[in-house]
Design a protein around this motif. Structure first.
Motif, PDB file in Angstrom:
ATOM      1  N   CYS A 168       4.344   9.977  -6.196  1.00 50.65           N
ATOM      2  CA  CYS A 168       4.114   9.829  -4.756  1.00 50.65           C
ATOM      3  C   CYS A 168       5.429   9.863  -3.987  1.00 50.65           C
ATOM      4  O   CYS A 168       5.513  10.408  -2.891  1.00 50.65           O
ATOM      5  N   GLN A 217       0.847  -1.187   0.000  1.00 51.77           N
ATOM      6  CA  GLN A 217       0.000   0.000   0.000  1.00 51.77           C
ATOM      7  C   GLN A 217       0.883   1.238   0.000  1.00 51.77           C
ATOM      8  O   GLN A 217       1.724   1.416   0.880  1.00 51.77           O
ATOM      9  N   CYS A 218       0.689   2.060  -0.997  1.00 52.43           N
ATOM     10  CA  CYS A 218       1.467   3.290  -1.097  1.00 52.43           C
ATOM     11  C   CYS A 218       1.233   4.157   0.141  1.00 52.43           C
ATOM     12  O   CYS A 218       0.091   4.477   0.468  1.00 52.43           O
ATOM     13  N   PRO A 219       2.301   4.530   0.852  1.00 44.99           N
ATOM     14  CA  PRO A 219       2.128   5.346   2.059  1.00 44.99           C
ATOM     15  C   PRO A 219       1.669   6.771   1.767  1.00 44.99           C
ATOM     16  O   PRO A 219       1.231   7.469   2.664  1.00 44.99           O
ATOM     17  N   LYS A 251      -0.068  -5.787   2.357  1.00 45.07           N
ATOM     18  CA  LYS A 251      -1.514  -5.921   2.527  1.00 45.07           C
ATOM     19  C   LYS A 251      -1.928  -7.229   1.875  1.00 45.07           C
ATOM     20  O   LYS A 251      -1.389  -7.602   0.842  1.00 45.07           O
ATOM     21  N   CYS A 296      -0.555   7.791  -1.120  1.00 44.74           N
ATOM     22  CA  CYS A 296      -1.942   7.906  -1.590  1.00 44.74           C
ATOM     23  C   CYS A 296      -2.805   6.712  -1.194  1.00 44.74           C
ATOM     24  O   CYS A 296      -3.988   6.681  -1.493  1.00 44.74           O
ATOM     25  N   LYS A 297      -2.195   5.712  -0.529  1.00 41.19           N
ATOM     26  CA  LYS A 297      -2.907   4.535  -0.021  1.00 41.19           C
ATOM     27  C   LYS A 297      -3.390   3.601  -1.122  1.00 41.19           C
ATOM     28  O   LYS A 297      -4.179   2.708  -0.882  1.00 41.19           O
ATOM     29  N   LYS A 298      -2.915   3.835  -2.322  1.00 39.15           N
ATOM     30  CA  LYS A 298      -3.265   2.959  -3.413  1.00 39.15           C
ATOM     31  C   LYS A 298      -2.502   1.634  -3.277  1.00 39.15           C
ATOM     32  O   LYS A 298      -1.331   1.614  -2.916  1.00 39.15           O
ATOM     33  N   THR A 299      -3.184   0.540  -3.535  1.00 40.19           N
ATOM     34  CA  THR A 299      -2.533  -0.757  -3.466  1.00 40.19           C
ATOM     35  C   THR A 299      -1.894  -1.080  -4.810  1.00 40.19           C
ATOM     36  O   THR A 299      -2.547  -1.024  -5.852  1.00 40.19           O
TER      37      THR A 299
END
Ligand SMILES: [Zn+2]
Length: 69
Positions: free
Chosen positions: A30, A6-8, A68, A10-13
């Motif tokens: 990001c 999970q990108c810290p 994740k 933008c929270k995109k997986t």
């Protein structure tokens, strides 16, 4: 089943692979945003260390934090 992270920023997986250039981020954008935030908020430390999973592992860093299911 691919490992995802999970990108810290933008929270995109995103899918994790061994030569993923921007890990733990989903993209260069990001990564740069995070570096910019870091630089502006942490004046005492001008350069963020390169993210190195092997080094973190040596330090006992819990890499599962980034994964994740
Ligand atoms: Zn991202």
């Amino acid at each position: 089943m691919p490992i995802t992270v999970q990108c810290p920023q933008c929270k995109k997986t995103v899918e994790w692979n061994s030569d993923f250039p921007f890990k733990p981020f989903c993209s260069e954008r990001c990564k740069l945003i995070d570096l910019g935030d870091w630089a502006s908020e942490k004046h005492a430390i001008p350069v963020k260390p390169e993210f190195d999973p092997q080094l973190l592992d040596e330090l006992g860093f819990d890499e599962e934090h980034f994964f994740k299911e």
